[in-house]
Enzyme design. Sequence first.
Site, mmCIF file in Angstrom:
data_model
loop_
_atom_site.group_PDB
_atom_site.id
_atom_site.type_symbol
_atom_site.label_atom_id
_atom_site.label_comp_id
_atom_site.label_asym_id
_atom_site.label_seq_id
_atom_site.Cartn_x
_atom_site.Cartn_y
_atom_site.Cartn_z
ATOM 1 N N SER A 293 0.843 -1.200 0.000
ATOM 2 C CA SER A 293 0.000 0.000 0.000
ATOM 3 C C SER A 293 0.875 1.245 0.000
ATOM 4 O O SER A 293 1.936 1.263 0.635
ATOM 5 C CB SER A 293 -0.881 0.027 1.249
ATOM 6 O OG SER A 293 -0.091 0.210 2.402
ATOM 7 N N ASP A 294 0.421 2.279 -0.681
ATOM 8 C CA ASP A 294 1.057 3.574 -0.456
ATOM 9 C C ASP A 294 0.821 3.914 1.021
ATOM 10 O O ASP A 294 -0.046 3.331 1.676
ATOM 11 C CB ASP A 294 0.477 4.655 -1.382
ATOM 12 C CG ASP A 294 1.416 5.874 -1.491
ATOM 13 O OD1 ASP A 294 2.309 6.013 -0.625
ATOM 14 O OD2 ASP A 294 1.248 6.689 -2.417
ATOM 15 N N TRP A 295 1.584 4.840 1.536
ATOM 16 C CA TRP A 295 1.612 5.094 2.981
ATOM 17 C C TRP A 295 0.256 5.590 3.484
ATOM 18 O O TRP A 295 -0.139 6.715 3.192
ATOM 19 C CB TRP A 295 2.739 6.069 3.291
ATOM 20 C CG TRP A 295 4.049 5.381 3.552
ATOM 21 C CD1 TRP A 295 4.865 5.598 4.642
ATOM 22 C CD2 TRP A 295 4.711 4.368 2.766
ATOM 23 N NE1 TRP A 295 5.968 4.763 4.575
ATOM 24 C CE2 TRP A 295 5.898 4.005 3.444
ATOM 25 C CE3 TRP A 295 4.407 3.692 1.597
ATOM 26 C CZ2 TRP A 295 6.781 3.034 2.972
ATOM 27 C CZ3 TRP A 295 5.279 2.711 1.120
ATOM 28 C CH2 TRP A 295 6.441 2.405 1.800
ATOM 29 N N ASN A 296 -0.423 4.699 4.161
ATOM 30 C CA ASN A 296 -1.755 5.002 4.687
ATOM 31 C C ASN A 296 -2.843 4.900 3.619
ATOM 32 O O ASN A 296 -3.947 5.393 3.822
ATOM 33 C CB ASN A 296 -1.786 6.397 5.320
ATOM 34 C CG ASN A 296 -2.836 6.508 6.394
ATOM 35 O OD1 ASN A 296 -3.274 5.493 6.906
ATOM 36 N ND2 ASN A 296 -3.237 7.714 6.723
ATOM 37 N N ALA A 297 -2.540 4.250 2.508
ATOM 38 C CA ALA A 297 -3.568 4.093 1.473
ATOM 39 C C ALA A 297 -4.479 2.909 1.788
ATOM 40 O O ALA A 297 -5.539 2.785 1.181
ATOM 41 C CB ALA A 297 -2.922 3.904 0.105
#
Length: 877
Positions: A293-297
């Site tokens: 995941s992208d950061w916090n996605a």
Amino acid sequence: MLGTVLVIWGMLTAAVVLGQQQQWDQSPLEHAWSPPYYPSPLGGRRVQDDDKWRQSFERAREFVADLSLLEKVNVTSGIGWMQGKCVGNTGDLPRLNQPGLCLQDGPLGVRFADFITGFPAGITAGSTFNKDLIYDRAAEIAKQHRGKGIDVMLGPCTGPVGTKALGGRIWEGFGADPYLQGIAGALSVEGIQDQGVMANAKHYIANEQEHFRQTAEWQGYNFTDLKGQLSSNVDDRTLHEIYAWPFADMIHSNVGSIMCSYNKINNSLGCQNSYVLNKIAKDEMGFEGFMLSDWNAQQSGVASILAGLDMNLPGDEMGQGTGYMASNLTTMVMNGTVPEWRLNDMAVRIMAAYYYVGVDVKREEIGEPNFYSWSHNTTDALYAIDPENSPYGVVNEHVNVETEESRDVAHRVALEGIVLLKNENCTLPINPQSQSIRQLSVLGLGAAASPQGPNCPSDQGCSEGVMASGWGSGAVDFPFLKIPLDEIARRAIDEGVNVNWNFETTPSEPYEKAATYSDVNVVFGLSDSGEGYINVDGTMGDRNNASLWHNADQMIKRAAELNSNNIVVITSPGPVNLERWIDHPNITAVIFTTPGGQYTGQAIAEVLFGDHNPSGRLPFTIAKNDDDYIPIVRDVPEDGLPQDNFDEGIYVDYRLFDKLGKTPRYEFGYGLSYSQWKFSNLQVSQVKKPSKTLPPPKSLGSGYKDIDSNLPDPSECVFPEDFDRVNPLFQYPWVNTTEQLEPHGEYPYPDGYSTEQPTSYLPAGGGPGGHPQLFENVYKVKAQLTNKGPYDGGYVAQLYVGYPESNEYPTPPRQLRGFDKVDLASGESDTVEFDLRWKDLSVWDTNSQTWIIQPGTYKIYVGSSSRTCELVASINI
Ligand code: NOJ
């Protein structure tokens, strides 16, 4: 906490929404869908014919079979923001003495580290159109990651593709064309992974702007009505031909990991959209690595995991201590909501990619990360998220990973990325003797050293001097920065020229004097952009307009009023509006560069003085009118859920200008040289007769054996007694009590959910990147190129294909399908060569859900830009 199961899959019916500027005769959005696709295809299904992948999966399965449930959870879960040395860190396996993975940005070099090289941006590598150099750049960046002990490099970036000229992060990718992005992305993956460092292809998918990519980030900018992330609404054909295209090429080059993006796609979040993750990436394009995941996605637990997400980073919601994997994953598997095979598959995919790339070998050589993202001090808090309660220790070993080679490559990319836009009466190169230049003035803030130094507070979030990088996670701390004024002055002084300068941003007496009393002015103008979490002077990532910053247009115009010889130098992350002065007769030459890295100033000076003959080409279109660009969605609608309708469909960048018959100022692929060049003798030969359809893919085989179940007793999932947590925010696989592991009623699985693995490939699948035939060469194209001018140098030959006219599959008049760069001494000739793959002639057929080649006449154009095609031939299929 279990994540909510919200796979909102929207079928946008008849969503004919008019773009802000363009009127679309036919919106493609009736095919904008993200229907459910389950289950997540098992990794290791298609690797029978590939020994390296097969062996990597065998090793990975053996490794994972030996892990406990909690250990598998650690393999897949980040430990939390600022809890380790890198921007992303997964859990350790203490029993095996195996540290978790270190994942670090990124695409321009090692972020947050000292003694590294600040490379030119991806878009500058794209502007070189030099395949060897693109590979070398990636390899040198990866060597530095390797030297710092990093396992996964968070790049290359091919999303944004560059549909939006003002998109904040278009400089991280290679240019506004899927073919260019695909070739450059694939070469970069190879360059990176050849060093034993895993590449990460990002951001998957349709992540074209910064506005509203995340909710809290933009609520923080006072968009208080925002209720959810922006949805990129894109039809199925466009998704394949434009946005997935570069990822297919990178998967074909065996990329180990892909990062799913923040935005929604057709109203389903990027990291829980089963259509784009399970179907397109893992099934159709045969992606065998893992999806992070992208950061916090990641915004849900079960839903994201079932939709195909394999790793959560940074592991919590950016330092909040709440995350969707770690202990929650233990719960999901123990209570049966997420099947155990899915967790096994997540861990096996991660470990298979790890062995495939040889990260284990690199680790033996280099050991653990020897740098620290959160400070340049030698000794500091080991858990930067909570320094007060953290033990201290040595965090930085200050290992110098910069080499002669890395500097040389960074320098060459900066040089070869520079584009010469205008050169009246051979103003350039500057030759003080023959041009009687005795006095030169350097004007404009873009030529100056920033008073804040080369690395303003963090991630290059400022723009008070030379623009050598955009801002955000794709930026690095420059070890040094070559300033244009210094480099131009040095070069001029050596030739006996006097040098004056002025960096004021409103016309003043000293500015006017400097501009008037010189034989030539070199006038700088810049613009800048970056990632959405930094706001620089009201630019929240995406640029607000295509104008130059710091009043540069006015300053350039003033110089042109005062002096008859002005050379303009533009440094910008993307297209800018040149109309206010470009036709002024006293603007005698213009050069353009995208972020050039630490050698920016030197490269500019070397081009100006003719040490290097410019050979860069525009990797995007520069319009005459800002309204001709696809706009950024900047408003939040009443329901708080912004929609970005990709009404332009496949008509991205030059494709749109060509379709609408709009004349740009400078087209995609444009760039001049100090020399004159001639193309001749176009030859097209068939390598293999292209079939019109793809044959059915071979059978899927039974490559995969699941690992035996080894669910532990619930009591083993609880924190060991007297366990000393490093801090309350750190993510562990354990839960607090066994009650947390019990099921709480029926889980509402998404529509279409199933656990039955498919028994055959999809029609467009069967190999890495899709059906193997897509990557077979069907035609070879050759042409002769001659340097007919007085200067040695490089020249880019470009191949565009015009498809047969068709109502069913309308296509742009020309699409880039090949490029080659050659270096030739004055008077020399050489052959340029292009391979056309089956896929380069195909279109995506939404009905049959596969690629087809339409029968008819194809035009093959070879030439200097998307609008200057000196040679043309036809082939009939
Ligand atoms: C968010 C960015 O979108 C992504 O590109 C980057 O890799 C991560 N942050 C980690 O820094």
